[in-house]
Every structure is written in structure tokens, then in C-alpha cells.
Design a protein around this motif. Structure first.
Motif, PDB file in Angstrom:
ATOM      1  N   ARG A 215      -0.515 -19.306 -12.395  1.00 55.09           N
ATOM      2  CA  ARG A 215      -0.219 -18.132 -13.649  1.00 55.09           C
ATOM      3  C   ARG A 215      -1.126 -18.501 -14.484  1.00 55.09           C
ATOM      4  O   ARG A 215      -2.413 -17.849 -14.400  1.00 55.09           O
ATOM      5  CB  ARG A 215       1.030 -17.958 -14.397  1.00 55.09           C
ATOM      6  CG  ARG A 215       2.538 -17.457 -13.575  1.00 55.09           C
ATOM      7  CD  ARG A 215       2.166 -16.686 -12.618  1.00 55.09           C
ATOM      8  NE  ARG A 215       2.930 -16.219 -12.417  1.00 55.09           N
ATOM      9  CZ  ARG A 215       3.385 -15.308 -10.384  1.00 55.09           C
ATOM     10  NH1 ARG A 215       1.895 -14.990 -10.029  1.00 55.09           N
ATOM     11  NH2 ARG A 215       3.963 -15.127 -10.268  1.00 55.09           N
TER      12      ARG A 215
ATOM     13  N   ASP B  25      -4.706 -17.450 -13.354  1.00 56.84           N
ATOM     14  CA  ASP B  25      -5.221 -16.443 -12.286  1.00 56.84           C
ATOM     15  C   ASP B  25      -5.254 -15.481 -13.601  1.00 56.84           C
ATOM     16  O   ASP B  25      -4.267 -14.140 -13.974  1.00 56.84           O
ATOM     17  CB  ASP B  25      -3.662 -16.242 -11.490  1.00 56.84           C
ATOM     18  CG  ASP B  25      -3.529 -15.152 -10.862  1.00 56.84           C
ATOM     19  OD1 ASP B  25      -5.036 -14.164 -10.545  1.00 56.84           O
ATOM     20  OD2 ASP B  25      -2.912 -13.943 -10.205  1.00 56.84           O
TER      21      ASP B  25
ATOM     22  N   ASP C  33      -5.758 -11.874 -13.157  1.00 55.30           N
ATOM     23  CA  ASP C  33      -5.792 -11.099 -13.012  1.00 55.30           C
ATOM     24  C   ASP C  33      -4.021 -11.042 -13.007  1.00 55.30           C
ATOM     25  O   ASP C  33      -3.242 -10.171 -13.480  1.00 55.30           O
ATOM     26  CB  ASP C  33      -5.196 -10.626 -11.636  1.00 55.30           C
ATOM     27  CG  ASP C  33      -6.939 -10.200 -10.949  1.00 55.30           C
ATOM     28  OD1 ASP C  33      -8.016 -10.225 -11.482  1.00 55.30           O
ATOM     29  OD2 ASP C  33      -6.949 -10.594 -10.025  1.00 55.30           O
ATOM     30  N   TYR C  34      -3.075 -11.954 -12.884  1.00 56.25           N
ATOM     31  CA  TYR C  34      -1.647 -12.018 -13.373  1.00 56.25           C
ATOM     32  C   TYR C  34      -1.335 -11.497 -14.935  1.00 56.25           C
ATOM     33  O   TYR C  34      -0.740 -10.991 -15.459  1.00 56.25           O
ATOM     34  CB  TYR C  34      -1.189 -13.231 -13.018  1.00 56.25           C
ATOM     35  CG  TYR C  34       0.714 -13.656 -13.655  1.00 56.25           C
ATOM     36  CD1 TYR C  34       1.328 -12.864 -13.189  1.00 56.25           C
ATOM     37  CD2 TYR C  34       0.296 -14.240 -14.883  1.00 56.25           C
ATOM     38  CE1 TYR C  34       2.971 -12.819 -13.217  1.00 56.25           C
ATOM     39  CE2 TYR C  34       1.639 -14.259 -15.285  1.00 56.25           C
ATOM     40  CZ  TYR C  34       2.620 -13.477 -14.157  1.00 56.25           C
ATOM     41  OH  TYR C  34       3.881 -14.092 -15.374  1.00 56.25           O
TER      42      TYR C  34
ATOM     43  N   PHE D 129      -3.869  -9.938 -17.130  1.00 58.50           N
ATOM     44  CA  PHE D 129      -4.106  -9.065 -17.788  1.00 58.50           C
ATOM     45  C   PHE D 129      -2.983  -7.712 -16.788  1.00 58.50           C
ATOM     46  O   PHE D 129      -3.348  -6.761 -17.974  1.00 58.50           O
ATOM     47  CB  PHE D 129      -5.606  -8.466 -17.006  1.00 58.50           C
ATOM     48  CG  PHE D 129      -6.754  -9.329 -18.019  1.00 58.50           C
ATOM     49  CD1 PHE D 129      -6.700  -7.780 -18.883  1.00 58.50           C
ATOM     50  CD2 PHE D 129      -7.080 -10.006 -18.028  1.00 58.50           C
ATOM     51  CE1 PHE D 129      -7.981  -8.202 -20.055  1.00 58.50           C
ATOM     52  CE2 PHE D 129      -7.310 -10.746 -18.653  1.00 58.50           C
ATOM     53  CZ  PHE D 129      -8.371  -9.781 -19.802  1.00 58.50           C
ATOM     54  N   THR D 130      -1.931  -8.358 -16.452  1.00 59.54           N
ATOM     55  CA  THR D 130      -1.276  -7.592 -15.647  1.00 59.54           C
ATOM     56  C   THR D 130       0.268  -7.592 -15.795  1.00 59.54           C
ATOM     57  O   THR D 130       0.768  -6.221 -16.117  1.00 59.54           O
ATOM     58  CB  THR D 130      -1.256  -6.579 -13.778  1.00 59.54           C
ATOM     59  OG1 THR D 130      -1.279  -8.109 -13.357  1.00 59.54           O
ATOM     60  CG2 THR D 130      -2.711  -6.712 -12.945  1.00 59.54           C
ATOM     61  N   GLU D 131       0.964  -8.456 -16.386  1.00 63.95           N
ATOM     62  CA  GLU D 131       2.110  -9.374 -16.664  1.00 63.95           C
ATOM     63  C   GLU D 131       1.792  -9.375 -17.825  1.00 63.95           C
ATOM     64  O   GLU D 131       2.520  -8.949 -18.588  1.00 63.95           O
ATOM     65  CB  GLU D 131       2.234  -9.752 -15.845  1.00 63.95           C
ATOM     66  CG  GLU D 131       1.984  -9.772 -13.953  1.00 63.95           C
ATOM     67  CD  GLU D 131       3.355  -8.530 -14.122  1.00 63.95           C
ATOM     68  OE1 GLU D 131       4.524  -8.703 -14.949  1.00 63.95           O
ATOM     69  OE2 GLU D 131       3.160  -7.737 -13.328  1.00 63.95           O
TER      70      GLU D 131
ATOM     71  N   GLN E 151      -1.376  -6.240 -21.310  1.00 66.98           N
ATOM     72  CA  GLN E 151      -1.634  -4.541 -20.726  1.00 66.98           C
ATOM     73  C   GLN E 151      -2.742  -3.794 -22.122  1.00 66.98           C
ATOM     74  O   GLN E 151      -1.707  -3.673 -23.190  1.00 66.98           O
ATOM     75  CB  GLN E 151      -0.577  -3.981 -19.878  1.00 66.98           C
ATOM     76  CG  GLN E 151      -0.104  -4.574 -18.976  1.00 66.98           C
ATOM     77  CD  GLN E 151       1.038  -4.156 -18.528  1.00 66.98           C
ATOM     78  OE1 GLN E 151       1.650  -2.569 -18.942  1.00 66.98           O
ATOM     79  NE2 GLN E 151       1.601  -4.691 -17.192  1.00 66.98           N
TER      80      GLN E 151
ATOM     81  N   GLU F  39      -5.521  -0.539 -22.619  1.00 63.88           N
ATOM     82  CA  GLU F  39      -6.844   0.329 -22.306  1.00 63.88           C
ATOM     83  C   GLU F  39      -7.615  -0.163 -22.028  1.00 63.88           C
ATOM     84  O   GLU F  39      -8.684  -0.821 -23.190  1.00 63.88           O
ATOM     85  CB  GLU F  39      -6.872   1.753 -23.309  1.00 63.88           C
ATOM     86  CG  GLU F  39      -5.100   2.019 -24.293  1.00 63.88           C
ATOM     87  CD  GLU F  39      -4.862   1.160 -25.311  1.00 63.88           C
ATOM     88  OE1 GLU F  39      -4.812   0.395 -25.396  1.00 63.88           O
ATOM     89  OE2 GLU F  39      -2.935   2.075 -25.546  1.00 63.88           O
TER      90      GLU F  39
ATOM     91  N   LYS G  74     -12.749 -12.269 -18.583  1.00 59.63           N
ATOM     92  CA  LYS G  74     -12.091 -11.308 -18.053  1.00 59.63           C
ATOM     93  C   LYS G  74     -13.037 -10.137 -18.955  1.00 59.63           C
ATOM     94  O   LYS G  74     -13.485  -9.506 -18.362  1.00 59.63           O
ATOM     95  CB  LYS G  74     -10.827 -11.956 -17.980  1.00 59.63           C
ATOM     96  CG  LYS G  74     -10.023 -10.119 -17.088  1.00 59.63           C
ATOM     97  CD  LYS G  74     -10.407 -10.598 -15.333  1.00 59.63           C
ATOM     98  CE  LYS G  74     -10.030  -9.251 -14.758  1.00 59.63           C
ATOM     99  NZ  LYS G  74     -10.194  -9.643 -13.059  1.00 59.63           N
TER     100      LYS G  74
END
Length: 377
Positions: free
Chosen positions: A86, A89, A91-92, A94-96, A99, A101, A294
Motif C-alpha cells: 500500500r 502505491d 494512488d491508494y 490519495f484515493t483511500e 482525499q 480538493e 505525487k
């Protein structure tokens, strides 16, 4: 060259600080102290018959306990493997876990860019509803407005920014975003959020002071100090989520393979702060680097400095801004550990010396308010 023994001591102290972030009692227990034991001691000895019964019970429990330890170790090996996947990753993350704006990175860059004016900040803040509301509320309260003032409150965002000035606007919005990133719950470690916030504010204030002393960018230093440990907050959040995810998956596998004994042990496993502290120490800086990498910031470029922290660069080899962060966070950790009575004088001297914190630097840092952000008048 850094003294290897000093580095070893510094590493121990930093790990102890991670323990303290979780809880005072846990940090004390890792040092061999127990508050209840210190407060009361029993003078009653076991009777012979009680002692014999206790020995028999312990022998019966020994085999079961060894099995529980084996299952727990296997579980945590798999848990840490899951965490490593995890953490690798972004992307994980930032998405989980984080989060926010899309305007936030623009806000960070605006704070670091010298050319950004009041109208630019107004445009960005206006597109972040919660920040717009919080900013106006903040400047209508102390320290920007006297508590009993009868003057009309400022309701317009543009006027609010001009009222407090750009320098203060930057400090306010950065601190409010940092607060917005705090986890809603860290149950069962309910003191984590407060102490984490105390730590990052202290580090940000110290970084700003040292940047002035070393003639570096004060806003970037403040931003770096305030957000450098975001990986610690996210690592705790990740661990607490992953614990049940991995445990339930292993319980299903155990039942599928006819191992109800393993499933029973897994079902009874509880979160262990020893493993959490190890996870925070191992993954915090990695996650912080993933976040800044990121974000891809153009002006508030701090990823290289966080990378140097992640790679455990020696102080003498680090860039000037990384050195500022190293000294700021070390001093902040020292003061918080000192207040909790969890650092000895000889340890403190080594800890500070390892990051070249001598009398001149201490003199600068002693000027800093470690609990509140200082705004311009």
C-alpha cells in the motif's frame, strides 16, 4: 562525520517519540515503567497452595501461549507485507487515505511563490468552500480581532485577505489545511491527534525561525515543518484499517483449510502498539515522500528534502533546508519528550549534538513559541 554511537542513540530517541505519539503509558511501558506499579505495590505474598496452583496453570497455558505467539508473528509478517504494498502505491494513498480538493496543491504553490498576490489567493480559497468559511471565521477572532470588539465583522474574502495581509494569510491557510488533514479518529489512540498537532506546529515554528537564521525561504520552511510528518498520520490510519482487513482474510483462509484453531487465535488478536510503533518508524517518511512526490509542486518544492529524510541522510550530507527540518523536528521532539519525562539529560545532549544543535541554534530555538503560530502585526 557523524558519530555512529550518536546516530544509534538518536534512532532510539526518535523511536521513543513514536511510542509517545501513541500514548504516554505505552511509551513508559517500553522503558520498563508502569504507572500503576509506581502508584501502588502489593506486600501480600502468595500462599504455598496458591503458588502451586499458579505454577500448574502456567504450565498448561505455556503450549497455548507459544501457539498464539506463532500465529501472531505470522499474521504480522503478512500485515507488514500488505502495508509495504500500500505504501508503494501513491494512488491508494490519495484515493483511500488522503482525499482533498485539486486546488490544494495550487494553494501550496501560491504560498511559496513570491509573485502571488491577494487576488490570486482569493480565487484559490474561494474554490475551497470549507477553507473559505474557516478563513473568514479565523480572521474575525483573536489574534486578528479583539475579543470584545464592536467593529463590524469582515465577511468578504478579498477584504479578509487584505485585512490580515499576505504573510498572515499564508500561515493561516497552511495551518488550516494541515488541520483538515488530521484523521477524524485514531481509536484506540485518542491522544495521538493532539500530540501530533502539537509536534508539527512546534516543528513548523522552529523551521521558520531557523530559516530566518540561515537566510532560507521562511514560508517553505514553515510549510515543510508543518507537513513533513503527514506520513506518520497516514501510516497510523493505514495500519488501523489494514489490521482487520488482513486478519479477516487470514481467518477465512484458516477456516477454508480446516484450521479452526488458527481462526480462533486470529479472532482474538488485538491491536498491538509495539507493532504500530514499528510500522510508524518504518513507513512514515516513505509515505510523506510519496505524498509530496505525487503533488508535483512547482514552487513549494519540498519532495527532495523529504526524500533526504526518507533515505536517512547524515546531517552533514543533507541540503540546507533538510538540515533546518532535521534541527527543528529534533528540538521539538526533545522538548515534548522532556515534558513527558521520557528523555535523560545525557540522551538529550547526544540527540541534539547528532543534528549539530549547539548553543547558537538553541538560542534561536528558545525564542520560538512551540504551541502557537506567531502572526505578523
Amino acid at each position: 562525520m557523524n558519530n555512529p554511537n550518536y546516530q544509534k542513540t538518536a534512532s532510539f530517541v526518535e523511536s521513543r517519540f513514536m511510542d509517545l505519539l501513541l500514548s504516554d503509558d505505552f511509551a513508559m511501558s517500553r522503558l520498563g515503567f508502569n504507572r500503576d506499579e509506581l502508584k501502588q505495590s502489593s506486600t501480600r505474598s502468595l500462599l504455598d497452595i496458591e503458588e502451586k496452583a499458579r505454577e500448574k496453570k502456567l504450565k498448561q497455558q505455556a503450549t497455548k501461549q507459544e501457539f498464539k505467539v506463532y500465529v501472531s508473528e505470522y499474521f504480522h509478517e503478512n500485515l507488514f507485507t500488505y502495508l509495504e504494498q500500500r505504501v508503494a502505491d501513491p494512488d491508494y494513498i490519495f484515493t483511500e487515505l488522503l482525499q482533498f480538493e485539486p486546488e490544494i496543491p495550487k494553494l501550496f504553490d501560491a504560498c511559496a511563490a513570491k509573485a502571488a498576490g491577494a487576488s490570486h489567493f482569493e480565487q484559490i480559497i474561494a474554490r475551497i468552500p470549507w477553507l473559505n468559511t474557516n478563513f473568514i471565521e479565523t480572521i474575525n477572532n483573536p489574534p486578528f480581532r479583539e475579543a470584545k470588539s464592536i467593529k463590524p465583522k469582515v465577511e468578504n474574502l478579498g477584504l479578509a485577505i487584505r485585512y490580515v495581509g499576505l504573510d498572515n494569510t499564508k500561515l493561516v491557510v497552511l495551518s488550516q489545511v494541515a488541520q483538515h488533514f488530521l484523521p477524524h479518529s485514531t481509536e484506540p489512540y485518542n491522544t495521538f491527534k493532539g500530540r501530533y498537532w502539537q509536534y508539527v506546529v512546534a516543528t513548523a515554528n522552529c523551521s521558520r525561525q531557523l530559516a530566518r537564521y540561515y537566510q532560507l525561504n521562511e514560508v517553505v520552511a514553515f510549510f515543510l515543518g508543518l507537513f513533513h510528518a503527514i506520513g506518520t498520520s497516514l501510516a497510523l490510519r493505514l495500519y488501523l484499517r489494514a489490521f482487520d482487513t488482513v486478519r479477516v482474510a487470514q481467518m477465512k483462509d484458516a477456516l477454508k483449510n480446516g484450521r479452526r484453531d488458527i481462526e480462533t487465535v486470529l479472532n482474538g488478536l488485538e491491536i498491538d502498539p509495539n507493532f504500530i510503533s514499528d510500522a510508524l518508524t518504518k513507513f512514515s517518511n516513505q509515505i510523506s515522500y510519496r505524498v509530496f512526490e505525487k503533488l508535483g509542486l512547482k514552487y513549494a518544492v519540498v519532495a527532495p528534502f523529504v526524500e533526504e529524510i526518507k533515505d536517512k541522510l547524515a546531517f552533514d550530507q543533507a541540503s540546507p533546508m533538510t538540515q533546518v527540518l532535521m534541527q527543528a523536528r529534533t528540538f521539538s521532539q526533545y522538548k515534548i519528550l522532556q515534558k513527558a519525562r521520557l528523555i535523560e539529560l545525557d540522551e538529550a545532549k547526544i540527540f541534539l549534538t547528532n543534528y549539530k544543535i549547539g548553543n547558537a541554534v538553541i538560542g534561536e530555538l528558545n525564542k520560538v513559541n512551540l504551541t502557537n503560530i506567531k502572526y505578523s502585526k
